[in-house]
Design a protein around this motif. Structure first.
Motif, short mmCIF file in Angstrom:
data_model
loop_
_atom_site.label_atom_id
_atom_site.label_comp_id
_atom_site.label_asym_id
_atom_site.label_seq_id
_atom_site.Cartn_x
_atom_site.Cartn_y
_atom_site.Cartn_z
N ALA A 45 33.87 30.79 40.56
CA ALA A 45 33.91 32.24 40.37
C ALA A 45 32.52 32.80 40.06
O ALA A 45 31.74 32.15 39.34
N THR A 104 35.75 40.04 34.32
CA THR A 104 36.08 41.47 34.25
C THR A 104 37.46 41.74 34.85
O THR A 104 38.06 42.78 34.58
N THR A 105 37.98 40.80 35.64
CA THR A 105 39.31 40.97 36.23
C THR A 105 40.42 40.61 35.25
O THR A 105 41.59 40.87 35.52
N PHE A 159 33.28 37.49 37.05
CA PHE A 159 34.71 37.39 37.36
C PHE A 159 35.64 37.71 36.19
O PHE A 159 36.70 38.32 36.39
N LYS A 180 38.09 37.26 47.08
CA LYS A 180 38.17 38.73 47.15
C LYS A 180 37.18 39.38 46.20
O LYS A 180 36.55 40.39 46.54
N PHE A 181 37.02 38.82 45.02
CA PHE A 181 36.07 39.38 44.06
C PHE A 181 34.64 39.26 44.59
O PHE A 181 33.86 40.21 44.53
N ALA A 237 41.63 34.97 44.82
CA ALA A 237 41.12 36.02 43.93
C ALA A 237 39.61 35.92 43.79
O ALA A 237 38.90 36.93 43.75
N ALA A 270 34.14 41.83 47.18
CA ALA A 270 34.10 43.18 46.61
C ALA A 270 32.74 43.49 45.99
O ALA A 270 32.27 44.63 46.07
#
Length: 131
Positions: A44, A50-51, A48, A26-27, A23, A30
């Motif tokens: 992170a 915000t997910t 991060f 991927k963040f 994760a 993105a």
């Protein structure tokens, strides 16, 4: 007012978020952050949390009328892969302002994330504009 001031102080139930390496990777991809620690999934990126999606009882917004105003985070330590963070969010403020297209309601929320030992890892503050 689209959101009632009586919601100030309302909190979400506590939720646990397990931070996974995939994760984080991927963040980072993105948001286009090339930092090696983020791309490896070890640590992170600062935005991060915000997910971490959490609802607050009584706050029901029509998403087509919502704008993201601002977001800020403060850290005691970085979020790392494998962390299990206990988070809760609360309504910190609700106020109105007049805009070009009429009244806008500003909803300010605060989030807090603690590790399994109960130590504070991060806090955040978000402003959402409801048109």
């Amino acid at each position: 007012m689209a959101v009632d001031r009586s919601l100030i102080g309302k909190e979400s139930p506590e939720e646990v978020f397990e931070v996974e390496r995939g994760a984080i990777r991927k963040f980072a991809e993105a948001i286009g952050d090339p930092h090696p620690a983020f791309r490896s999934g070890e640590i992170a990126p600062p935005t991060f949390p915000t997910t971490f999606r959490m609802g607050i009882p009584g706050v029901n917004l029509e998403l087509s009328r919502v704008l993201h105003g601002e977001q800020e985070y403060s850290y005691r330590r970085p979020i790392r892969a494998g962390d299990r963070l206990r988070c809760k969010t609360r309504v910190a403020d609700v106020y109105e302002r007049e805009g070009r297209l009429g009244k806008m309601t500003f909803l300010v929320t605060e989030i807090e994330g603690r590790d399994e030992a109960g130590e504070l890892v991060f806090t955040g503050r978000s402003t959402i504009i409801v048109r």
